[in-house]
Design a protein around this motif. Sequence first.
Motif, PDB file in Angstrom:
ATOM      1  N   GLY A 176       0.688  -1.184  -0.352  1.00 60.70           N
ATOM      2  CA  GLY A 176      -0.234   0.185   0.089  1.00 60.70           C
ATOM      3  C   GLY A 176       0.753   1.203  -0.085  1.00 60.70           C
ATOM      4  O   GLY A 176       1.748   1.271  -0.512  1.00 60.70           O
ATOM      5  N   ARG A 177       0.477   2.297   0.434  1.00 60.08           N
ATOM      6  CA  ARG A 177       0.814   3.452   0.329  1.00 60.08           C
ATOM      7  C   ARG A 177       0.507   4.851   1.350  1.00 60.08           C
ATOM      8  O   ARG A 177      -0.984   4.323   1.157  1.00 60.08           O
ATOM      9  N   TYR A 194      -1.031  -2.103  -9.575  1.00 64.72           N
ATOM     10  CA  TYR A 194      -1.517  -2.787  -8.211  1.00 64.72           C
ATOM     11  C   TYR A 194      -1.849  -4.638  -8.654  1.00 64.72           C
ATOM     12  O   TYR A 194      -1.579  -5.548  -7.914  1.00 64.72           O
ATOM     13  N   ALA A 204      -4.658  -4.669  -0.924  1.00 65.51           N
ATOM     14  CA  ALA A 204      -3.795  -3.258  -1.037  1.00 65.51           C
ATOM     15  C   ALA A 204      -3.863  -2.535   0.831  1.00 65.51           C
ATOM     16  O   ALA A 204      -6.061  -3.238   0.418  1.00 65.51           O
ATOM     17  N   LEU A 205      -4.022  -2.305   1.331  1.00 66.10           N
ATOM     18  CA  LEU A 205      -4.462  -1.105   1.935  1.00 66.10           C
ATOM     19  C   LEU A 205      -3.756   0.835   2.388  1.00 66.10           C
ATOM     20  O   LEU A 205      -1.788   0.682   2.072  1.00 66.10           O
ATOM     21  N   MET A 206      -4.679   0.769   1.578  1.00 71.59           N
ATOM     22  CA  MET A 206      -4.207   2.827   1.650  1.00 71.59           C
ATOM     23  C   MET A 206      -4.694   3.682   2.536  1.00 71.59           C
ATOM     24  O   MET A 206      -6.086   3.046   3.360  1.00 71.59           O
ATOM     25  N   ALA A 224      -9.102  -4.289  -2.223  1.00 65.39           N
ATOM     26  CA  ALA A 224      -8.230  -3.218  -1.788  1.00 65.39           C
ATOM     27  C   ALA A 224      -8.867  -2.862  -0.395  1.00 65.39           C
ATOM     28  O   ALA A 224      -9.995  -2.663  -0.901  1.00 65.39           O
ATOM     29  N   CYS A 226      -9.724   0.745   1.579  1.00 62.05           N
ATOM     30  CA  CYS A 226      -9.240   1.960   1.571  1.00 62.05           C
ATOM     31  C   CYS A 226      -9.520   2.911   2.728  1.00 62.05           C
ATOM     32  O   CYS A 226     -10.670   2.782   3.249  1.00 62.05           O
ATOM     33  N   TYR A 237       0.003   1.761  10.716  1.00 62.98           N
ATOM     34  CA  TYR A 237      -0.491   1.634   9.755  1.00 62.98           C
ATOM     35  C   TYR A 237       0.539   0.743   8.870  1.00 62.98           C
ATOM     36  O   TYR A 237       0.883  -0.080   8.400  1.00 62.98           O
ATOM     37  N   LEU A 241       1.630  -3.606   7.448  1.00 60.99           N
ATOM     38  CA  LEU A 241       2.653  -3.634   5.777  1.00 60.99           C
ATOM     39  C   LEU A 241       3.701  -4.250   5.570  1.00 60.99           C
ATOM     40  O   LEU A 241       4.254  -4.228   6.025  1.00 60.99           O
TER      41      LEU A 241
END
Length: 350
Positions: A176-177, A194, A204-206, A224, A226, A237, A241
Motif C-alpha cells: 500500500g501507500r 497493483y 492493498a491497504l491505502m 483493496a 481504502c 499503518y 504492510l
Amino acid sequence: MKVFLVGYPGEMGGANTEAWHTIKLWRRFGVDVHLIPTWGRDERWQTRLDALGCTTHLVTAGELESVPGLAGTPVVGMCNSEFMLQAPRLRALGCPIIWVNCMTFLFDHEKRFFAEHGPADAMVFQSQFQRSQLEPQLSPYNYAPATGHLIRGAFDLDEWEFRPRPHAKGEVFVVGRVARPDQDKWSSNTWPIYGRIQYAHKRALMLGMDERTHQKLGTPPVWADCLRPMAMPARDYFRQLHCMLPVNGGARENWPRAGLEAMAAGVPIVAQNEWGWREMIEHGVTGFLGDCDEELAHFTAMLAYDEDLRSEIAQRAHRRLVEEMAHPETIWAGWRRLFDSLGMVRSKAA
C-alpha cells in the motif's frame, strides 16, 4: 542561539510533521526555539513543545510586531503560505527569512513575495533533485546559490520502532501507500499497477484517500481497503504492510517523508525511478526503483515470493537511515552552517 518558527507542528502533512522533528533536532543542539502558530494551535502539541522547553507565542496576525524578541531574530517557514503572507512584515522587523519549500515548484504566494521583496535570506533544499528544479525558478528573483542549503528533513528515529511484519509463503501479502488526498499524489494508474502484481494472495491497504482520490482512481478492487486521511496513526499503518508501493499522479517527490517512515518501520519500498526517490533508495540494495508500471509490479511480486530478500532490503534500508539519512549530527551540521551564514552565534552544544 534563538530562532522563531512561524507555524506549528501537526499530525497531517509532511511539513507539519517535519516541523516537529526539526524542532526536536534544534533543541537537542541547544537552540532556543520560539513558535508563532498561524493562527491557532492544538493544546496537545503545545504541551509537547512546552516539555521540550520551547516557547509558544499566541498572537493574531495583526500582533506580530508585539512578539517579544522577534525583531532581528531569524524566522523559519516550512511550506506555510501564511508565513509568506507575513514575511514582508517580518523582514521589516529585521528578521532574516529562512524558507523551506517542500515542493519542486514555486507557489504564487512565493513568487509574489520574491518579486516584491527579493529572495529569502536562506533557502533550504531537502534533495539535490529539488534544488535542481527550484534554483532555475528562483533565478529571476536575484537568488544567489550561496544562500541555498541542502539539508535533509529531520527525522527522529526514537519515535519509530523497527518491527518488520513477517511474511510466510502463501500468506496474504499487504502492499500500500500513504499520502494526503491531493489528486497529484495519486496516479490514475494505481489499480492497474497493483493488479499486475503476480501474487495470488495480495491485499492493498491505502491510507489518505477520500472522494477526490476515488474519483480519479475509480472503484477500488475487491482486494483493496481504502482508509480516509488519519484513519489510523502512521505507525500502526506501517506495521500492517509488507511493502510500500507509492505511485504519484503528477507530483514529483522531493524527499518523501513516507519513505523515511517506511524504512524506520521496516517496510521495503518499491518506487518510481524518478525525483527524490533516486537519492533515498539504492536500487536492489535498500529498495527497488521501477522504470515502468510492469517493473513496479514485478519488483513488488519479487518481495512477496522472496522473504529473505525482503528482510535483507528492510535491514539495509534501516541501517542506511540510521547511519546516514536520519543521522542527527549530520542534519544538524547543515542547519549550523545555515545559521552561521546568517551571523548567528553557535550554541555551546554545537
